[in-house]
Design a protein around this motif. Structure first.
Motif, PDB file in Angstrom:
ATOM      1  N   SER A  47     -38.963 -41.829  -8.119  1.00  0.00           N
ATOM      2  CA  SER A  47     -39.261 -40.624  -7.347  1.00  0.00           C
ATOM      3  C   SER A  47     -38.007 -40.141  -6.627  1.00  0.00           C
ATOM      4  O   SER A  47     -37.003 -40.852  -6.554  1.00  0.00           O
ATOM      5  CB  SER A  47     -40.359 -40.912  -6.317  1.00  0.00           C
ATOM      6  N   PHE A  48     -38.093 -38.955  -6.063  1.00  0.00           N
ATOM      7  CA  PHE A  48     -36.959 -38.402  -5.326  1.00  0.00           C
ATOM      8  C   PHE A  48     -36.613 -39.278  -4.131  1.00  0.00           C
ATOM      9  O   PHE A  48     -35.444 -39.599  -3.898  1.00  0.00           O
ATOM     10  CB  PHE A  48     -37.282 -36.975  -4.872  1.00  0.00           C
ATOM     11  N   ARG A  49     -37.634 -39.688  -3.382  1.00  0.00           N
ATOM     12  CA  ARG A  49     -37.391 -40.530  -2.209  1.00  0.00           C
ATOM     13  C   ARG A  49     -36.802 -41.883  -2.617  1.00  0.00           C
ATOM     14  O   ARG A  49     -35.923 -42.409  -1.942  1.00  0.00           O
ATOM     15  CB  ARG A  49     -38.683 -40.724  -1.425  1.00  0.00           C
ATOM     16  N   ARG A  50     -37.299 -42.426  -3.727  1.00  0.00           N
ATOM     17  CA  ARG A  50     -36.774 -43.724  -4.193  1.00  0.00           C
ATOM     18  C   ARG A  50     -35.320 -43.571  -4.628  1.00  0.00           C
ATOM     19  O   ARG A  50     -34.503 -44.472  -4.401  1.00  0.00           O
ATOM     20  CB  ARG A  50     -37.625 -44.235  -5.372  1.00  0.00           C
ATOM     21  N   LEU A  51     -34.984 -42.454  -5.220  1.00  0.00           N
ATOM     22  CA  LEU A  51     -33.604 -42.218  -5.622  1.00  0.00           C
ATOM     23  C   LEU A  51     -32.690 -42.160  -4.402  1.00  0.00           C
ATOM     24  O   LEU A  51     -31.598 -42.744  -4.402  1.00  0.00           O
ATOM     25  CB  LEU A  51     -33.483 -40.914  -6.417  1.00  0.00           C
ATOM     26  N   LEU A  52     -33.137 -41.454  -3.365  1.00  0.00           N
ATOM     27  CA  LEU A  52     -32.334 -41.372  -2.151  1.00  0.00           C
ATOM     28  C   LEU A  52     -32.106 -42.755  -1.547  1.00  0.00           C
ATOM     29  O   LEU A  52     -31.001 -43.081  -1.092  1.00  0.00           O
ATOM     30  CB  LEU A  52     -33.018 -40.463  -1.122  1.00  0.00           C
ATOM     31  N   THR A  53     -33.139 -43.580  -1.579  1.00  0.00           N
ATOM     32  CA  THR A  53     -33.016 -44.945  -1.058  1.00  0.00           C
ATOM     33  C   THR A  53     -32.021 -45.741  -1.903  1.00  0.00           C
ATOM     34  O   THR A  53     -31.206 -46.500  -1.375  1.00  0.00           O
ATOM     35  CB  THR A  53     -34.385 -45.646  -1.065  1.00  0.00           C
ATOM     36  N   PRO A  75     -36.730 -27.211  -4.921  1.00  0.00           N
ATOM     37  CA  PRO A  75     -37.618 -28.135  -5.638  1.00  0.00           C
ATOM     38  C   PRO A  75     -37.048 -28.662  -6.952  1.00  0.00           C
ATOM     39  O   PRO A  75     -37.412 -29.752  -7.397  1.00  0.00           O
ATOM     40  CB  PRO A  75     -38.883 -27.294  -5.870  1.00  0.00           C
ATOM     41  N   THR A  76     -36.132 -27.915  -7.594  1.00  0.00           N
ATOM     42  CA  THR A  76     -35.568 -28.379  -8.873  1.00  0.00           C
ATOM     43  C   THR A  76     -34.756 -29.657  -8.703  1.00  0.00           C
ATOM     44  O   THR A  76     -34.589 -30.436  -9.653  1.00  0.00           O
ATOM     45  CB  THR A  76     -34.666 -27.299  -9.502  1.00  0.00           C
ATOM     46  N   LEU A  77     -34.243 -29.904  -7.495  1.00  0.00           N
ATOM     47  CA  LEU A  77     -33.415 -31.090  -7.248  1.00  0.00           C
ATOM     48  C   LEU A  77     -34.241 -32.357  -7.117  1.00  0.00           C
ATOM     49  O   LEU A  77     -33.676 -33.444  -6.937  1.00  0.00           O
ATOM     50  CB  LEU A  77     -32.574 -30.896  -5.979  1.00  0.00           C
ATOM     51  N   LEU A  97     -27.343 -34.750  -7.423  1.00  0.00           N
ATOM     52  CA  LEU A  97     -28.756 -34.482  -7.714  1.00  0.00           C
ATOM     53  C   LEU A  97     -28.906 -33.518  -8.886  1.00  0.00           C
ATOM     54  O   LEU A  97     -29.807 -33.667  -9.717  1.00  0.00           O
ATOM     55  CB  LEU A  97     -29.443 -33.915  -6.472  1.00  0.00           C
ATOM     56  N   THR A  98     -28.030 -32.535  -8.971  1.00  0.00           N
ATOM     57  CA  THR A  98     -28.074 -31.588 -10.095  1.00  0.00           C
ATOM     58  C   THR A  98     -27.829 -32.316 -11.404  1.00  0.00           C
ATOM     59  O   THR A  98     -28.518 -32.079 -12.403  1.00  0.00           O
ATOM     60  CB  THR A  98     -27.015 -30.482  -9.908  1.00  0.00           C
ATOM     61  N   MET A  99     -26.851 -33.209 -11.418  1.00  0.00           N
ATOM     62  CA  MET A  99     -26.539 -33.987 -12.619  1.00  0.00           C
ATOM     63  C   MET A  99     -27.743 -34.819 -13.065  1.00  0.00           C
ATOM     64  O   MET A  99     -28.091 -34.860 -14.257  1.00  0.00           O
ATOM     65  CB  MET A  99     -25.343 -34.903 -12.347  1.00  0.00           C
ATOM     66  N   ILE A 100     -28.392 -35.467 -12.107  1.00  0.00           N
ATOM     67  CA  ILE A 100     -29.520 -36.339 -12.436  1.00  0.00           C
ATOM     68  C   ILE A 100     -30.745 -35.542 -12.850  1.00  0.00           C
ATOM     69  O   ILE A 100     -31.460 -35.922 -13.791  1.00  0.00           O
ATOM     70  CB  ILE A 100     -29.841 -37.257 -11.238  1.00  0.00           C
ATOM     71  N   THR A 101     -31.000 -34.417 -12.202  1.00  0.00           N
ATOM     72  CA  THR A 101     -32.179 -33.612 -12.559  1.00  0.00           C
ATOM     73  C   THR A 101     -31.976 -32.875 -13.880  1.00  0.00           C
ATOM     74  O   THR A 101     -32.945 -32.532 -14.556  1.00  0.00           O
ATOM     75  CB  THR A 101     -32.509 -32.596 -11.455  1.00  0.00           C
ATOM     76  N   GLU A 102     -30.725 -32.651 -14.258  1.00  0.00           N
ATOM     77  CA  GLU A 102     -30.446 -32.015 -15.551  1.00  0.00           C
ATOM     78  C   GLU A 102     -30.280 -33.045 -16.670  1.00  0.00           C
ATOM     79  O   GLU A 102     -30.097 -32.681 -17.825  1.00  0.00           O
ATOM     80  CB  GLU A 102     -29.188 -31.149 -15.445  1.00  0.00           C
TER      81      GLU A 102
END
Length: 335
Positions: A47-53, A75-77, A97-102
């Motif tokens: 998840s996004f939160r898990r990635l930040l952690t 939201p795309t990030l 985040l852009t690299m990972i979401t793309e």
């Protein structure tokens, strides 16, 4: 009075929203904490939160309470995609985040060298820690079936090149790409073959190309080497090429060929047989394939090393024997 209160309230909300947006953007624009490029593997379902952690635990970035609002503002990030990524110093959290979401995963590379055997390529593939080794334990026949090759022997069927891949790509996938590339290159070359070529099929061209590849590393000589073998095929002379003898010896070869080896028949010994060996003996390059299908025109039937990194080409056996003696003389001086 009520209208004035509502206006003030809306103004405060707008100011708070603007301030919040500014704080989120400022946080996203901050550079990462690392001083050298760092790899990160994002697992499926993260998840996004898990990635930040994860980024925080790996000392790549510092957690900020403002990041909880990223999903609302951009939201795309938060559309996280699994994979292995490389993060470079001075990159911003926004760019990470852009690299990972793309899904722009890091591209590893493996170079499959021309002139090497399939057995050597297989060792290289097996040693790569970033590949998924699905071919371990498989026989050549099983690998051939998995790739779609209509032959139990896969030698020569793959194009030497540098292949890029993402972490977890299977070794079979790399071989499939190399096979497709080789078949495309071979088909293109076969369409450009010389009209008087003694080679009857594209596979024969592949076999010849592998011999040329092993015989010379000098680009300017490939066409002449090919012409020698074509002249010998037309004259029904044995090809008498040492690399085929070595290939036929298999594990019995330990660096030297003896006169006994040259006289011992194998399926690949072109001193004891006429025509081409049954399969390629290595992975030929594009240049070797083109030399096989469109060789130089010459009246040469022999060649031997000249002691200077190239070869001396001859038309008659007398000339060839003279060139051999000259080469042996050079070797004796070097001892």
């Amino acid at each position: 009075m009520l209208k004035k209160l509502i206006f003030v309230l809306l103004l405060l909300i707008a100011s708070a929203a603007g301030w919040g947006f500014f704080q989120v953007k400022s946080t996203l624009d901050k550079p990462v904490l690392i001083e050298q490029q760092t790899f990160i593997t994002v697992k499926t379902g993260t998840s996004f939160r898990r990635l930040l952690t994860q980024l925080s635990d790996d000392k790549i970035m510092a957690l900020s309470p403002w990041l909880r609002w990223v999903g609302y503002l951009e939201p795309t990030l938060t559309d996280i995609k699994a994979g292995t990524y490389v993060i470079k110093p001075q990159a911003t959290l926004q760019s990470v985040l852009t690299m990972i979401t793309e899904g722009k995963e890091y591209q590893y590379a493996i170079t499959l060298v021309d002139g090497e055997r399939f057995s050597e390529w297989r060792e290289l593939l097996q040693a790569d820690p970033h590949l998924k080794h699905t071919s371990d334990g498989m026989t050549q026949t099983q690998i051939s079936t998995a790739i779609g090759i209509d032959n139990d022997k896969v030698e020569g069927y793959f194009l030497p090149n540098t292949y890029h891949f993402t972490a977890g790509t299977s070794d079979i996938s790399i071989l499939k790409r190399a096979h497709v590339a080789m078949m495309k290159e071979l088909d293109l070359a076969w369409q450009q073959r010389a009209k008087d070529s003694p080679l009857k099929t594209p596979y024969q061209a592949l076999i010849m190309a592998s011999i040329i590849e092993k015989e010379t590393a000098v680009a300017s000589e490939r066409g002449l080497v090919a012409s020698v073998f074509m002249n010998r095929l037309r004259a029904n002379m044995p090809l008498q090429t040492d690399p085929t003898v070595i290939y036929g010896m298999g594990d019995k070869y330990h660096g030297n060929i003896t006169k006994k080896d040259l006289r011992t028949p194998t399926a690949y010994n072109t001193y004891t047989m006429r025509g081409l060996p049954p399969t390629p003996i290595a992975m030929p390059s594009k240049a070797a394939i083109m030399a096989a299908v469109d060789p130089d025109n010459s009246d040469f039937y022999y060649f031997v090393a000249d002691g200077k990194g190239g070869h001396k080409f001859s038309t008659t056996l007398v000339e060839h024997n003279r060139a051999v003696r000259a080469y042996l003389k050079i070797l004796r001086k070097q001892k």
